[in-house]
Design an enzyme around this catalytic site. Structure first.
Site, PDB file in Angstrom:
ATOM      1  N   ARG A  75      -8.365  -0.790   4.515  1.00  0.00           N
ATOM      2  CA  ARG A  75      -7.578   0.332   3.943  1.00  0.00           C
ATOM      3  C   ARG A  75      -6.332  -0.264   3.671  1.00  0.00           C
ATOM      4  O   ARG A  75      -5.456   0.300   2.673  1.00  0.00           O
ATOM      5  CB  ARG A  75      -7.479   1.367   4.953  1.00  0.00           C
ATOM      6  CG  ARG A  75      -8.994   2.173   5.261  1.00  0.00           C
ATOM      7  CD  ARG A  75      -8.304   3.626   6.087  1.00  0.00           C
ATOM      8  NE  ARG A  75      -7.078   4.092   5.531  1.00  0.00           N
ATOM      9  CZ  ARG A  75      -6.073   4.180   6.746  1.00  0.00           C
ATOM     10  NH1 ARG A  75      -6.241   4.547   7.979  1.00  0.00           N
ATOM     11  NH2 ARG A  75      -4.996   4.848   6.208  1.00  0.00           N
TER      12      ARG A  75
ATOM     13  N   ARG B 238      -4.864  10.224   4.896  1.00  0.00           N
ATOM     14  CA  ARG B 238      -3.788  11.315   5.290  1.00  0.00           C
ATOM     15  C   ARG B 238      -2.735  11.106   4.043  1.00  0.00           C
ATOM     16  O   ARG B 238      -2.406  12.455   3.504  1.00  0.00           O
ATOM     17  CB  ARG B 238      -3.012  10.901   6.354  1.00  0.00           C
ATOM     18  CG  ARG B 238      -3.706  11.211   7.710  1.00  0.00           C
ATOM     19  CD  ARG B 238      -2.604  11.237   8.872  1.00  0.00           C
ATOM     20  NE  ARG B 238      -1.335  11.622   8.264  1.00  0.00           N
ATOM     21  CZ  ARG B 238      -0.932  12.585   8.638  1.00  0.00           C
ATOM     22  NH1 ARG B 238      -1.667  13.745   8.940  1.00  0.00           N
ATOM     23  NH2 ARG B 238       0.098  13.381   8.118  1.00  0.00           N
TER      24      ARG B 238
ATOM     25  N   ARG C 199       0.387  14.146  13.572  1.00  0.00           N
ATOM     26  CA  ARG C 199       0.765  14.021  12.401  1.00  0.00           C
ATOM     27  C   ARG C 199       0.694  15.221  11.565  1.00  0.00           C
ATOM     28  O   ARG C 199       0.023  15.220  10.478  1.00  0.00           O
ATOM     29  CB  ARG C 199       0.062  12.605  11.718  1.00  0.00           C
ATOM     30  CG  ARG C 199       0.286  11.587  12.170  1.00  0.00           C
ATOM     31  CD  ARG C 199      -0.313  10.350  11.746  1.00  0.00           C
ATOM     32  NE  ARG C 199       0.455   9.730  10.555  1.00  0.00           N
ATOM     33  CZ  ARG C 199      -0.004   8.616   9.840  1.00  0.00           C
ATOM     34  NH1 ARG C 199      -1.156   8.166  10.149  1.00  0.00           N
ATOM     35  NH2 ARG C 199       0.849   8.163   8.903  1.00  0.00           N
TER      36      ARG C 199
ATOM     37  N   CYS D   2      -5.369  12.381  13.704  1.00  0.00           N
ATOM     38  CA  CYS D   2      -5.774  11.150  13.325  1.00  0.00           C
ATOM     39  C   CYS D   2      -5.574  10.421  14.760  1.00  0.00           C
ATOM     40  O   CYS D   2      -4.793  10.747  15.611  1.00  0.00           O
ATOM     41  CB  CYS D   2      -5.331  10.673  11.979  1.00  0.00           C
ATOM     42  SG  CYS D   2      -3.677   9.764  12.517  1.00  0.00           S
TER      43      CYS D   2
ATOM     44  N   LYS E  87       0.840  -1.093  -0.070  1.00  0.00           N
ATOM     45  CA  LYS E  87      -0.067   0.183   0.058  1.00  0.00           C
ATOM     46  C   LYS E  87       1.055   1.361  -0.004  1.00  0.00           C
ATOM     47  O   LYS E  87       0.553   2.243  -0.816  1.00  0.00           O
ATOM     48  CB  LYS E  87      -0.982   0.059   1.404  1.00  0.00           C
ATOM     49  CG  LYS E  87      -1.531   1.190   1.537  1.00  0.00           C
ATOM     50  CD  LYS E  87      -2.411   1.226   2.826  1.00  0.00           C
ATOM     51  CE  LYS E  87      -1.753   1.790   4.112  1.00  0.00           C
ATOM     52  NZ  LYS E  87      -1.561   3.166   4.293  1.00  0.00           N
ATOM     53  N   ASN E  88       2.037   1.195   0.796  1.00  0.00           N
ATOM     54  CA  ASN E  88       2.638   2.625   1.160  1.00  0.00           C
ATOM     55  C   ASN E  88       3.733   2.655  -0.014  1.00  0.00           C
ATOM     56  O   ASN E  88       4.107   3.945  -0.135  1.00  0.00           O
ATOM     57  CB  ASN E  88       3.435   2.335   2.441  1.00  0.00           C
ATOM     58  CG  ASN E  88       2.492   2.834   3.547  1.00  0.00           C
ATOM     59  OD1 ASN E  88       1.265   2.935   3.549  1.00  0.00           O
ATOM     60  ND2 ASN E  88       3.144   2.544   4.751  1.00  0.00           N
TER      61      ASN E  88
ATOM     62  N   VAL F 262       8.213   6.788  17.109  1.00  0.00           N
ATOM     63  CA  VAL F 262       7.817   7.315  15.849  1.00  0.00           C
ATOM     64  C   VAL F 262       6.293   8.414  15.815  1.00  0.00           C
ATOM     65  O   VAL F 262       6.270   9.616  15.522  1.00  0.00           O
ATOM     66  CB  VAL F 262       7.702   6.433  14.530  1.00  0.00           C
ATOM     67  CG1 VAL F 262       7.210   7.120  13.299  1.00  0.00           C
ATOM     68  CG2 VAL F 262       8.983   5.716  14.314  1.00  0.00           C
TER      69      VAL F 262
ATOM     70  N   ASP G 167       4.790   0.560  11.994  1.00  0.00           N
ATOM     71  CA  ASP G 167       3.403  -0.181  11.332  1.00  0.00           C
ATOM     72  C   ASP G 167       3.393  -1.596  11.909  1.00  0.00           C
ATOM     73  O   ASP G 167       2.579  -2.517  11.665  1.00  0.00           O
ATOM     74  CB  ASP G 167       3.402  -0.134   9.818  1.00  0.00           C
ATOM     75  CG  ASP G 167       2.900   1.374   9.577  1.00  0.00           C
ATOM     76  OD1 ASP G 167       2.670   2.082  10.156  1.00  0.00           O
ATOM     77  OD2 ASP G 167       3.379   1.563   8.141  1.00  0.00           O
TER      78      ASP G 167
HETATM   79  C1  UD1 Z   1       4.207   6.937   6.449  1.00  0.00           C
HETATM   80  C2  UD1 Z   1       3.369   5.550   6.339  1.00  0.00           C
HETATM   81  C3  UD1 Z   1       2.905   5.136   7.634  1.00  0.00           C
HETATM   82  C4  UD1 Z   1       4.091   4.723   8.673  1.00  0.00           C
HETATM   83  C5  UD1 Z   1       4.821   6.100   8.884  1.00  0.00           C
HETATM   84  C6  UD1 Z   1       6.181   5.905   9.750  1.00  0.00           C
HETATM   85  C7  UD1 Z   1       2.649   5.958   4.099  1.00  0.00           C
HETATM   86  C8  UD1 Z   1       1.267   6.366   3.294  1.00  0.00           C
HETATM   87  N1  UD1 Z   1       2.265   6.028   5.402  1.00  0.00           N
HETATM   88  O1  UD1 Z   1       3.561   7.880   7.277  1.00  0.00           O
HETATM   89  O2  UD1 Z   1       2.187   3.770   7.273  1.00  0.00           O
HETATM   90  O3  UD1 Z   1       3.560   4.671  10.073  1.00  0.00           O
HETATM   91  O4  UD1 Z   1       5.354   6.502   7.410  1.00  0.00           O
HETATM   92  O5  UD1 Z   1       6.985   4.798   9.095  1.00  0.00           O
HETATM   93  O6  UD1 Z   1       3.752   5.793   3.556  1.00  0.00           O
HETATM   94  N2  UD1 Z   1       6.094  14.670  10.990  1.00  0.00           N
HETATM   95  C9  UD1 Z   1       6.265  15.991  11.242  1.00  0.00           C
HETATM   96  N3  UD1 Z   1       5.831  16.847  10.363  1.00  0.00           N
HETATM   97  C10 UD1 Z   1       5.688  16.334   9.097  1.00  0.00           C
HETATM   98  C11 UD1 Z   1       5.939  15.147   8.772  1.00  0.00           C
HETATM   99  C12 UD1 Z   1       5.919  14.211   9.752  1.00  0.00           C
HETATM  100  O7  UD1 Z   1       6.585  16.560  12.578  1.00  0.00           O
HETATM  101  O8  UD1 Z   1       5.738  17.318   8.010  1.00  0.00           O
HETATM  102  C13 UD1 Z   1       6.265  13.638  12.071  1.00  0.00           C
HETATM  103  C14 UD1 Z   1       5.253  12.751  12.486  1.00  0.00           C
HETATM  104  O9  UD1 Z   1       4.326  13.280  13.233  1.00  0.00           O
HETATM  105  C15 UD1 Z   1       5.849  11.445  12.855  1.00  0.00           C
HETATM  106  C16 UD1 Z   1       7.192  11.401  12.028  1.00  0.00           C
HETATM  107  O10 UD1 Z   1       7.417  12.688  11.568  1.00  0.00           O
HETATM  108  O11 UD1 Z   1       5.895  11.626  14.247  1.00  0.00           O
HETATM  109  C17 UD1 Z   1       7.176  10.415  11.046  1.00  0.00           C
HETATM  110  O12 UD1 Z   1       6.017  10.588  10.313  1.00  0.00           O
HETATM  111  P1  UD1 Z   1       6.039   9.980   8.615  1.00  0.00           P
HETATM  112  O13 UD1 Z   1       7.298   9.517   8.262  1.00  0.00           O
HETATM  113  O14 UD1 Z   1       5.755  11.562   8.051  1.00  0.00           O
HETATM  114  O15 UD1 Z   1       4.777   9.469   8.475  1.00  0.00           O
HETATM  115  P2  UD1 Z   1       3.855   9.341   7.257  1.00  0.00           P
HETATM  116  O16 UD1 Z   1       4.743   9.880   6.030  1.00  0.00           O
HETATM  117  O17 UD1 Z   1       2.559  10.263   7.549  1.00  0.00           O
END
Ligand code: UD1
Length: 416
Positions: A395, A91, A120, A115, A22-23, A325, A303
């Site tokens: 999902r 998201r 996030r 969420c 999916k990701n 995370v 995950d």
């Molecule tokens: C992606 C994955 C999700 C997985 C996560 C961490 C997809 C579609 N989803 O989510 O399944 O659980 O990586 O491996 O690939 N953060 C900020 N600011 C930002 C962006 C992120 O503070 O602008 C923080 C988040 O709150 C979190 C950390 O960074 O604490 C990592 O998040 P991130 O890697 O961005 O997760 P996603 O990309 O949303």
């Protein structure tokens, strides 16, 4: 609304075929926005999040045909808006932001909001686009970004964000000059996306390391590519084998993507052996409790945190599971406790004292991976477990009850 009903106690045996990730599929599908050409993608999983992505793209005028192999043509983009109704259910819709600004010079994407697993934010996506010269305003719950043409920049991510790295890597492919992403995320899904973009004519180096360099080109072409196997789905089945005293072949997975998990599961006593086309995974005689800390790749994936917690809840001792995370990713704890697990949360850690048995109960899925942990617990619980709100699981897991059922589990989907 559907529910899943499991009568626990059956060891799993046989083969399971892992679906496309999916990701990896989500960013690859949005990458099609970068070109007028037609893209063909293979091994697309049949998931609600994929259908949501199709709705999002079709709403922009993108043509999409096919199932497991899809043809996508973003020849004409009629609008560059990602509406709240779609973004709130997924998201990852934020992944259209980078491609739209790069190709159309503008995008209006709803802010994802909070969420179940934490705040996030998407501040790092926004700051990186601003570093590349985009003007970004937050208005009425939407991110409104514009740029004549994005400019290459030296970007430093405060945290290795997965979708942030993907978004900005896509944006940079059409920018003027060279962009360097420092402290980039290193997940296998990022390498998959970079390979797809390179097939479209992008110039990218370093994907899979924490420094990615992208030199912009003026246009990209269509391409043909495959989605990598889903390492989280594979990991979920591997843990299920360990929990149920089972012995299964996890086929179509990539063991290199699963090293942190394989290491951990071996420490619990499981036997994991590479075979042709995948991994042979067998339970040990006893479940040794181990400590787990989630980290960005190549660390232990967040995950799989809920699933390994379900496993440790029937371990022989004490396990400390630390989530680093996401700040609020313990929604599954109270549901596991309703099934007899002994878990205490202390800050970012869960102290799991192994119990001899779990018991069937009525439970509720709270998010995607939490639902998977409840199914795992249900597979070993004495009696019957009902898991409601299974739309969360649809999902991200393709045919989960059929796959478990083919391995010998007593599991059914029912209308509630
Ligand atoms: C992606 C994955 C999700 C997985 C996560 C961490 C997809 C579609 N989803 O989510 O399944 O659980 O990586 O491996 O690939 N953060 C900020 N600011 C930002 C962006 C992120 O503070 O602008 C923080 C988040 O709150 C979190 C950390 O960074 O604490 C990592 O998040 P991130 O890697 O961005 O997760 P996603 O990309 O949303």
């Amino acid at each position: 609304m559907d529910k899943i009903v499991v009568h626990g106690g059956k060891p799993l045996h046989g083969d399971v075929q892992i679906s496309g990730a999916k990701n990896a599929a989500l960013p690859v599908l949005t990458a099609a926005l970068l070109t007028e050409g037609t893209c063909t993608f293979h091994n697309i999983p049949d998931l609600v999040d994929i259908k949501t992505t199709y709705k999002l793209l079709r709403n922009m005028g993108v043509e999409i045909e096919g199932d497991s192999t899809v043809q996508i043509s973003a020849d004409k983009i009629i609008n560059s808006v990602a509406p709240y109704d779609l973004v709130k259910t997924m998201r990852a819709s934020i992944l259209v932001l980078g491609p739209l600004v790069a190709r159309m010079g503008k995008a209006r994407v709803s802010l994802p909001g909070g969420c179940a697993i934490g705040a996030r934010p998407v501040n790092l996506h926004i700051k990186a686009l601003q570093d590349m010269g985009a003007s970004v305003e937050l208005r009425g719950g939407y991110i409104e970004a514009t740029a004549d043409r994005l400019k290459g920049a030296n970007i430093y991510f405060d945290l290795p964000t997965v979708t942030g790295t993907e978004n900005i890597m896509m944006a940079a492919t059409l920018a003027e000059g060279t962009t360097v992403l420092n402290n980039a995320a290193r997940e296998p899904e990022i390498i998959n996306l970079a390979d797809v973009l390179k097939g479209m004519g992008a110039k990218i180096n370093g994907a899979g390391t924490d420094v990615i360099t992208i030199t912009g080109v003026t246009s990209l072409t269509g391409t043909e590519a495959s989605i990598i196997p889903d390492r989280i789905e594979a990991g979920t089945f591997m843990i299920a084998a360990g929990m149920t005293q089972g012995d299964i072949n996890v086929l179509g997975c990539n063991p290199q993507h699963l090293e942190a998990l394989i290491n951990k599961l071996r420490d619990t006593g499981m036997k994991i052996t590479p075979i042709d086309g995948g991994l042979k995974v067998a339970a040990g005689r006893k479940i040794h409790s181990v400590d787990v800390k989630t980290l960005p790749h190549p660390g232990f994936p967040t995950d799989l945190q809920a699933q390994i917690m379900a496993y440790m809840s029937i371990g022989s001792g004490l396990s400390v599971i630390t989530e680093t995370v996401f700040e609020n990713r313990f929604m599954h704890v109270s549901e596991l406790m309703r099934m007899g697990a002994d878990i205490t949360i202390q800050g970012g850690s869960a102290i799991v004292r192994g119990v001899p048995a779990l018991y069937g109960a009525q439970t509720m899925a709270t998010d995607l991976r939490a639902s998977a942990s409840l199914i795992l617990a249900a597979l070993v619980a004495e009696g019957t477990t009902e898991i409601s709100r299974v739309y969360h699981i649809d999902r991200g897991y393709e045919n989960i009850e059929k796959k478990f059922s083919a391995l010998g589990a007593d599991i059914q989907r029912m209308k509630q």
